[in-house]
Design a protein around this motif. Structure first.
Motif, PDB file in Angstrom:
ATOM      1  N   ARG A  33     -36.879 -29.666  12.087  1.00 21.69           N
ATOM      2  CA  ARG A  33     -37.348 -31.037  11.871  1.00 21.69           C
ATOM      3  C   ARG A  33     -37.737 -31.697  13.191  1.00 21.69           C
ATOM      4  O   ARG A  33     -38.499 -32.661  13.212  1.00 21.69           O
ATOM      5  CB  ARG A  33     -36.267 -31.864  11.167  1.00 21.69           C
TER       6      ARG A  33
ATOM      7  N   HIS B 193     -41.138 -30.035   3.732  1.00 20.22           N
ATOM      8  CA  HIS B 193     -40.826 -29.768   2.318  1.00 20.22           C
ATOM      9  C   HIS B 193     -39.892 -28.553   2.200  1.00 20.22           C
ATOM     10  O   HIS B 193     -38.897 -28.593   1.458  1.00 20.22           O
ATOM     11  CB  HIS B 193     -42.126 -29.527   1.548  1.00 20.22           C
TER      12      HIS B 193
ATOM     13  N   GLU C 154     -32.071 -27.150   3.141  1.00 18.63           N
ATOM     14  CA  GLU C 154     -30.904 -28.015   3.374  1.00 18.63           C
ATOM     15  C   GLU C 154     -30.166 -28.317   2.070  1.00 18.63           C
ATOM     16  O   GLU C 154     -28.946 -28.495   2.069  1.00 18.63           O
ATOM     17  CB  GLU C 154     -31.353 -29.302   4.057  1.00 18.63           C
ATOM     18  N   ASP C 155     -30.900 -28.370   0.970  1.00 21.87           N
ATOM     19  CA  ASP C 155     -30.252 -28.556  -0.330  1.00 21.87           C
ATOM     20  C   ASP C 155     -29.382 -27.349  -0.691  1.00 21.87           C
ATOM     21  O   ASP C 155     -28.367 -27.482  -1.376  1.00 21.87           O
ATOM     22  CB  ASP C 155     -31.297 -28.769  -1.428  1.00 21.87           C
ATOM     23  N   SER C 156     -29.806 -26.165  -0.252  1.00 21.53           N
ATOM     24  CA  SER C 156     -29.081 -24.939  -0.573  1.00 21.53           C
ATOM     25  C   SER C 156     -27.830 -24.772   0.292  1.00 21.53           C
ATOM     26  O   SER C 156     -26.741 -24.473  -0.215  1.00 21.53           O
ATOM     27  CB  SER C 156     -30.002 -23.726  -0.383  1.00 21.53           C
TER      28      SER C 156
ATOM     29  N   HIS D 152     -31.724 -25.836  10.650  1.00 18.22           N
ATOM     30  CA  HIS D 152     -32.513 -24.819   9.961  1.00 18.22           C
ATOM     31  C   HIS D 152     -33.883 -24.673  10.622  1.00 18.22           C
ATOM     32  O   HIS D 152     -34.434 -25.617  11.195  1.00 18.22           O
ATOM     33  CB  HIS D 152     -32.710 -25.194   8.496  1.00 18.22           C
TER      34      HIS D 152
ATOM     35  N   SER E 262     -26.355 -26.791   3.876  1.00 23.83           N
ATOM     36  CA  SER E 262     -26.657 -27.805   4.887  1.00 23.83           C
ATOM     37  C   SER E 262     -25.874 -27.641   6.184  1.00 23.83           C
ATOM     38  O   SER E 262     -26.244 -28.198   7.213  1.00 23.83           O
ATOM     39  CB  SER E 262     -26.389 -29.205   4.317  1.00 23.83           C
TER      40      SER E 262
ATOM     41  N   GLY F 249     -36.363 -29.223   3.447  1.00 23.37           N
ATOM     42  CA  GLY F 249     -35.597 -29.980   2.464  1.00 23.37           C
ATOM     43  C   GLY F 249     -34.956 -29.066   1.432  1.00 23.37           C
ATOM     44  O   GLY F 249     -33.774 -29.247   1.071  1.00 23.37           O
ATOM     45  N   LYS F 250     -35.715 -28.075   0.959  1.00 23.00           N
ATOM     46  CA  LYS F 250     -35.186 -27.105  -0.006  1.00 23.00           C
ATOM     47  C   LYS F 250     -34.052 -26.283   0.607  1.00 23.00           C
ATOM     48  O   LYS F 250     -33.034 -26.009  -0.049  1.00 23.00           O
ATOM     49  CB  LYS F 250     -36.302 -26.169  -0.474  1.00 23.00           C
TER      50      LYS F 250
END
Length: 343
Positions: free
Chosen positions: A256, A289, A295-297, A217, A299, A292-293
């Motif tokens: 990242r 931050h 990747e939660d949605s 991402h 991945s 992370g949001k």
């Protein structure tokens, strides 16, 4: 000036602390109208000067609130990111889609996969070439609560689109691994700061939604700066007003692993290395931050949509190419006609 300041009293501070963008704008307009009405008889031809004085007071009060208290107009701290909401695959009939909302900024990005024939032809003064990935950014009047004609693409849309395209390009798969032409269209549904970085986030999500095997991402964040020469505050995820009344708009996008694109706009003569280092560090924390949001949605890439074209590669004996094409292209045209495929 004294007359204006007397009428304003503490009303500027109250308006600055209104969180909602529209309500804050209405309150400021009402204040300007009230002050103009009160001073109309005494200063009948000074409307422009009065408005400028009110704007100066508003700017000073807004900046002082941040420098003195570290408190922003929406109640956030200088490092805090606005609430994020993500809806991947929001449009079922498209090849890929995502809706990314950060505070009062919202971007809807749609991915369309095409064949080599869909590549964008760029005819410039220097050279002619084709692009198999392009991102189009649209900023319609309604996204900032205005009415107006949706006309030709303007410089803002071209610039923001290029920035978002550059940010996402490094994570795209090689053409040999994913032989599609990829078009992203970002529609800004609502805007209160950093819509280009919202387009980066939504674009990355829409690519995974479409099944594009991107490396990771990409997230973007806009950083701001308020300084009076002695004091300074670095702001994460700036609002439109913080961009307008602040000293810096510093956009940073990346994964990242590292940064893929940056853009810096300064309203002051320069910025020290220490401040830039702090801004980069704060941007990194914000980007992690947001990633992370995201990747939660979603991945990993989805399966390619059933509505997207399928591309198959076959190797044939070079000596048989002529026979495949046929006289005047007769054979290959017949195959295309019968199969309704592009060759």
């Amino acid at each position: 000036k004294t007359a204006v300041e007397k009428l304003l009293d503490k009303q500027i501070d109250d308006i600055i602390q209104i969180v909602d963008k529209k309500k804050r704008s209405v309150a400021k307009d009402d204040l300007v109208s009230s002050v103009l009405g009160s001073l109309e008889e005494e200063f009948p031809e000074e409307e422009k000067v009065i408005k400028e004085l009110i704007d100066d007071q508003f700017k000073s009060g807004f900046r002082e609130e941040i420098l003195a208290k570290g408190k922003r107009s929406d109640g956030r701290s200088t490092t805090e990111i606005r609430p994020i909401a993500i809806e991947a695959d929001i449009l079922p009939r498209t090849h890929g889609s995502a809706l990314f909302t950060r505070g009062e900024t919202q971007a809807l990005v749609v991915t369309t996969l095409g064949s080599k024939r869909d590549e964008q032809i760029v005819d410039s003064m220097d050279e002619d070439y084709k692009k198999n990935f392009y991102l189009h950014y649209n900023f319609p009047p309604y996204c900032v609560g205005e009415t107006g004609r949706v006309g030709f693409t303007n410089r803002r849309e071209i610039g923001h689109g290029h920035l978002a395209q550059r940010a996402i390009s490094p994570v795209l798969p090689d053409y040999d691994d994913f032989p599609y032409t990829i078009r992203l269209v970002s529609e800004i549904m609502e805007s209160n700061g950093s819509s280009s970085m919202a387009s980066v986030c939504a674009g990355s999500l829409a690519l995974m939604s479409a099944g594009a095997p991107i490396g990771s991402h990409v997230a973007g964040i806009a950083m701001g700066l308020i300084t009076d020469g002695k004091r300074h505050a670095i702001l994460s995820d700036i609002l439109g007003m913080e961009d307008h009344l602040g000293d810096m708009d510093f956009k940073v996008a990346g994964t990242r692993s590292g940064i893929t694109a940056i853009q810096l706009d300064l309203k002051i003569e320069g910025i020290s290395f220490e401040l830039m280092e702090q801004a980069m560090k704060q941007a990194h924390e914000g980007r992690m931050h947001i990633l992370g949001k995201m990747e939660d949605s979603i991945s990993k890439p989805n399966e390619i949509s059933k509505y997207a074209p399928r591309i198959l590669s076959l190797q044939i004996n070079p000596e048989k190419i002529g026979a495949l094409i046929g006289p005047g292209g007769k054979n290959i045209k017949k195959i295309i006609e019968d199969t309704e495929c592009d060759i």
